[in-house]
Scaffold this motif. Sequence first.
Motif, PDB file in Angstrom:
ATOM      1  N   GLU A   1       0.824  -1.205   0.000  1.00  0.00           N
ATOM      2  CA  GLU A   1       0.000   0.000   0.000  1.00  0.00           C
ATOM      3  C   GLU A   1       0.866   1.266   0.000  1.00  0.00           C
ATOM      4  OE1 GLU A   1      -3.158  -0.148   2.877  1.00  0.00           O
ATOM      5  OE2 GLU A   1      -4.417   0.841   1.382  1.00  0.00           O
TER       6      GLU A   1
ATOM      7  N   ALA B   1       2.395   1.688  -3.377  1.00  0.00           N
ATOM      8  CA  ALA B   1       1.440   2.305  -4.288  1.00  0.00           C
ATOM      9  C   ALA B   1       1.348   3.805  -4.028  1.00  0.00           C
ATOM     10  CB  ALA B   1       0.067   1.660  -4.123  1.00  0.00           C
ATOM     11  N   HIS B   2       1.409   4.174  -2.763  1.00  0.00           N
ATOM     12  CA  HIS B   2       1.349   5.597  -2.401  1.00  0.00           C
ATOM     13  C   HIS B   2       2.488   6.367  -3.080  1.00  0.00           C
ATOM     14  CE1 HIS B   2       0.185   8.873   0.408  1.00  0.00           C
ATOM     15  NE2 HIS B   2       1.441   9.247   0.237  1.00  0.00           N
TER      16      HIS B   2
ATOM     17  N   ILE C   1       1.860   6.596  -6.928  1.00  0.00           N
ATOM     18  CA  ILE C   1       0.876   7.605  -7.333  1.00  0.00           C
ATOM     19  C   ILE C   1       1.456   9.006  -7.152  1.00  0.00           C
ATOM     20  CG2 ILE C   1      -1.437   8.502  -6.915  1.00  0.00           C
ATOM     21  CD1 ILE C   1      -2.201   5.730  -5.859  1.00  0.00           C
TER      22      ILE C   1
ATOM     23  N   TYR D   1       0.864   1.208  13.566  1.00  0.00           N
ATOM     24  CA  TYR D   1       0.332  -0.095  13.154  1.00  0.00           C
ATOM     25  C   TYR D   1       0.411  -1.096  14.306  1.00  0.00           C
ATOM     26  CZ  TYR D   1      -0.358   0.542   8.149  1.00  0.00           C
ATOM     27  OH  TYR D   1      -0.835   0.927   6.933  1.00  0.00           O
TER      28      TYR D   1
ATOM     29  N   GLY E   1      -7.486  -8.832   4.108  1.00  0.00           N
ATOM     30  CA  GLY E   1      -7.172  -9.355   2.794  1.00  0.00           C
ATOM     31  C   GLY E   1      -7.884  -8.569   1.720  1.00  0.00           C
ATOM     32  N   ASN E   2      -7.190  -8.316   0.652  1.00  0.00           N
ATOM     33  CA  ASN E   2      -7.852  -7.559  -0.397  1.00  0.00           C
ATOM     34  C   ASN E   2      -8.431  -8.493  -1.443  1.00  0.00           C
ATOM     35  OD1 ASN E   2      -5.368  -8.369  -0.948  1.00  0.00           O
ATOM     36  ND2 ASN E   2      -4.587  -6.406  -1.660  1.00  0.00           N
ATOM     37  N   ALA E   3      -9.458  -8.014  -2.058  1.00  0.00           N
ATOM     38  CA  ALA E   3     -10.180  -8.861  -2.989  1.00  0.00           C
ATOM     39  C   ALA E   3      -9.333  -9.214  -4.193  1.00  0.00           C
ATOM     40  CB  ALA E   3     -11.451  -8.121  -3.462  1.00  0.00           C
TER      41      ALA E   3
ATOM     42  N   TYR F   1      -9.355   5.537  -3.026  1.00  0.00           N
ATOM     43  CA  TYR F   1      -8.161   4.775  -2.705  1.00  0.00           C
ATOM     44  C   TYR F   1      -7.334   5.521  -1.665  1.00  0.00           C
ATOM     45  CZ  TYR F   1      -6.506   7.646  -6.631  1.00  0.00           C
ATOM     46  OH  TYR F   1      -6.227   8.671  -7.481  1.00  0.00           O
ATOM     47  N   GLY F   2      -6.420   4.773  -1.066  1.00  0.00           N
ATOM     48  CA  GLY F   2      -5.690   5.288   0.094  1.00  0.00           C
ATOM     49  C   GLY F   2      -5.012   6.620  -0.155  1.00  0.00           C
ATOM     50  N   TYR F   3      -4.395   6.746  -1.308  1.00  0.00           N
ATOM     51  CA  TYR F   3      -3.647   7.973  -1.595  1.00  0.00           C
ATOM     52  C   TYR F   3      -4.553   9.193  -1.595  1.00  0.00           C
ATOM     53  CZ  TYR F   3      -0.580  11.281  -3.919  1.00  0.00           C
ATOM     54  OH  TYR F   3       0.172  12.373  -4.213  1.00  0.00           O
TER      55      TYR F   3
ATOM     56  N   LEU G   1      -7.075   3.334   8.307  1.00  0.00           N
ATOM     57  CA  LEU G   1      -7.913   2.552   7.391  1.00  0.00           C
ATOM     58  C   LEU G   1      -7.893   1.077   7.780  1.00  0.00           C
ATOM     59  CD1 LEU G   1      -7.024   4.189   3.986  1.00  0.00           C
ATOM     60  CD2 LEU G   1      -9.299   4.044   5.012  1.00  0.00           C
ATOM     61  N   ARG G   2      -6.714   0.629   8.170  1.00  0.00           N
ATOM     62  CA  ARG G   2      -6.578  -0.768   8.562  1.00  0.00           C
ATOM     63  C   ARG G   2      -7.398  -1.071   9.806  1.00  0.00           C
ATOM     64  NH1 ARG G   2      -3.445  -4.773   7.234  1.00  0.00           N
ATOM     65  NH2 ARG G   2      -2.917  -6.326   8.794  1.00  0.00           N
TER      66      ARG G   2
ATOM     67  N   SER H   1     -12.275  -3.203   1.460  1.00  0.00           N
ATOM     68  CA  SER H   1     -11.370  -2.778   0.390  1.00  0.00           C
ATOM     69  C   SER H   1     -11.479  -3.731  -0.792  1.00  0.00           C
ATOM     70  CB  SER H   1      -9.933  -2.739   0.902  1.00  0.00           C
ATOM     71  OG  SER H   1      -9.506  -4.024   1.266  1.00  0.00           O
ATOM     72  N   TYR H   2     -11.198  -3.186  -1.966  1.00  0.00           N
ATOM     73  CA  TYR H   2     -11.159  -4.026  -3.166  1.00  0.00           C
ATOM     74  C   TYR H   2     -10.169  -3.415  -4.146  1.00  0.00           C
ATOM     75  CZ  TYR H   2     -14.282  -0.391  -4.952  1.00  0.00           C
ATOM     76  OH  TYR H   2     -14.835   0.811  -5.333  1.00  0.00           O
ATOM     77  N   LEU H   3      -9.685  -4.240  -5.062  1.00  0.00           N
ATOM     78  CA  LEU H   3      -8.721  -3.739  -6.043  1.00  0.00           C
ATOM     79  C   LEU H   3      -9.442  -3.359  -7.322  1.00  0.00           C
ATOM     80  CD1 LEU H   3      -5.721  -6.191  -5.668  1.00  0.00           C
ATOM     81  CD2 LEU H   3      -5.939  -3.869  -4.800  1.00  0.00           C
TER      82      LEU H   3
ATOM     83  N   PRO I   1      -0.394  -0.045 -11.662  1.00  0.00           N
ATOM     84  CA  PRO I   1      -1.037  -1.251 -11.148  1.00  0.00           C
ATOM     85  C   PRO I   1      -2.413  -0.941 -10.571  1.00  0.00           C
ATOM     86  CG  PRO I   1       0.633  -0.468  -9.610  1.00  0.00           C
ATOM     87  CD  PRO I   1       0.701   0.419 -10.805  1.00  0.00           C
TER      88      PRO I   1
ATOM     89  N   ARG J   1      -5.459  -0.264  -8.127  1.00  0.00           N
ATOM     90  CA  ARG J   1      -5.451   0.487  -6.868  1.00  0.00           C
ATOM     91  C   ARG J   1      -6.390  -0.148  -5.852  1.00  0.00           C
ATOM     92  NH1 ARG J   1      -5.455   6.569  -9.401  1.00  0.00           N
ATOM     93  NH2 ARG J   1      -3.230   6.596  -9.880  1.00  0.00           N
ATOM     94  N   LYS J   2      -5.993  -0.014  -4.603  1.00  0.00           N
ATOM     95  CA  LYS J   2      -6.809  -0.567  -3.519  1.00  0.00           C
ATOM     96  C   LYS J   2      -7.823   0.491  -3.083  1.00  0.00           C
ATOM     97  CE  LYS J   2      -6.218  -2.982   0.868  1.00  0.00           C
ATOM     98  NZ  LYS J   2      -5.199  -3.368   1.863  1.00  0.00           N
TER      99      LYS J   2
ATOM    100  N   TYR K   1     -11.225   1.762  -1.036  1.00  0.00           N
ATOM    101  CA  TYR K   1     -11.956   1.513   0.209  1.00  0.00           C
ATOM    102  C   TYR K   1     -13.391   1.967   0.032  1.00  0.00           C
ATOM    103  CZ  TYR K   1      -7.512   0.652   2.459  1.00  0.00           C
ATOM    104  OH  TYR K   1      -6.301   0.129   2.801  1.00  0.00           O
TER     105      TYR K   1
END
Lengths: 276, 105
Positions: A28, A31-32, A35, A60, A274-276, B24-26, B47-48, B58-60, B67, B69-70, B72
């Motif tokens: 994650e 990805a941040h 982007i 965390y 878990g992500n989908a 998405y998170g960003y 978020l977690r 969450s879903y992609l 790629p 994105r995740k 929410y």
Amino acid sequence: MNKREYLSALEAQLKRLPSDDVKEIVKEFDAHFDIASSEGKSEEETAAKLGSPEEVAKYYLGDSVPDFDVASAGAAVPPPFPIIPVKTGMVIDRGIGPQTAAGFANGRYAKPVVNTPPKAEPANVPFAHTGAKEKETYSEPIRQGKKEYTLPDYSQYPSKGGKHPEPAAKEHNLAFAILFTIFVFVPLWIIALGLLVLLIGLPVVQGLMSGVLFSWVPGMCSGVAGTVCMAISLAFAAVAFVFVAYFAIKGFILGTVHYFRYIFKINSGSKEGGNA
Amino acid sequence: MNVQFKKGVLDLCVLAMLNDSDRYGYELASTLSEIIMISDGTVYPLLRKLASDGLVASYLQESQSGPPRKYYSLTAMGKIRLAELLEDWNNFTASVNKIVGGKSV
């Protein structure tokens, strides 16, 4: 700090979490960075805006539990928000970045008070101390440019649904469960079984005894009355047996199933989210 | 902005933003850090925590660039929680405004 350094530092700090969770978190943040760089921001800039990996990880892991204690602080009135004593923690108040300035300039948001950062940070940073905290706990931190504040440990707040995972303790759980089984559950099972036998056995014995006494001891009662007494006692015993047996066996089976499910879950390592 | 205010409303802000649309998170991190000035890294652990409470899911989803994105989204439970928090917030701000409203120093 560039992206690679940041992510590996974060990963190292998170090593107490299950590896799947760590992977997900790092992904994650990865990805941040991606982007952000697609928006033309440098990795260093993004890393600075994220806050240090140590602080993010602390958040965390949820081990920055503050010694917030209303009772010992002697505060008569609880604050409207959960207030956490400020220590080292998440860095917020990063100041106003360029994008922010743009946001305010085009009138999207109310203009905040911008303090000019002090030339040199005094050695005694208010609220970043560890000692004598009661007095300052509820007072308002003075914002002077960049300063480190702690954000609340969200896991301590009661939630309406779901359980907070406690990943840190996971590796100790199995050993704990085994010891608990040997020293607590096995004796408990034995005691419970003994009680069960007693509970059913007593009315039976009592019924038989009363039957024998009333029937055979001369002068106590007639044979017919003795038999009736015995029948009533045995009937009680039968009812008690049915009740006890039903609840005890049901409870025993359910409890055992839950128990083994719990142990099994520990063994296989729980996978939540878990992500989908 | 007072740091203690931020702590109290961060959940509310995230849930409210997700109520408008999935994000998405960003997106969440940059918007929140811009408006209430928190560091971006704060939003992901939050978020977690919200996900583990079952308030968000969450879903992609594929993105035009890069790629997937995740994203929410708010769950039914999250909506309920948001309604509760909003009510608290509105009551609280209304009460406080009775005292401090319209005043300046």
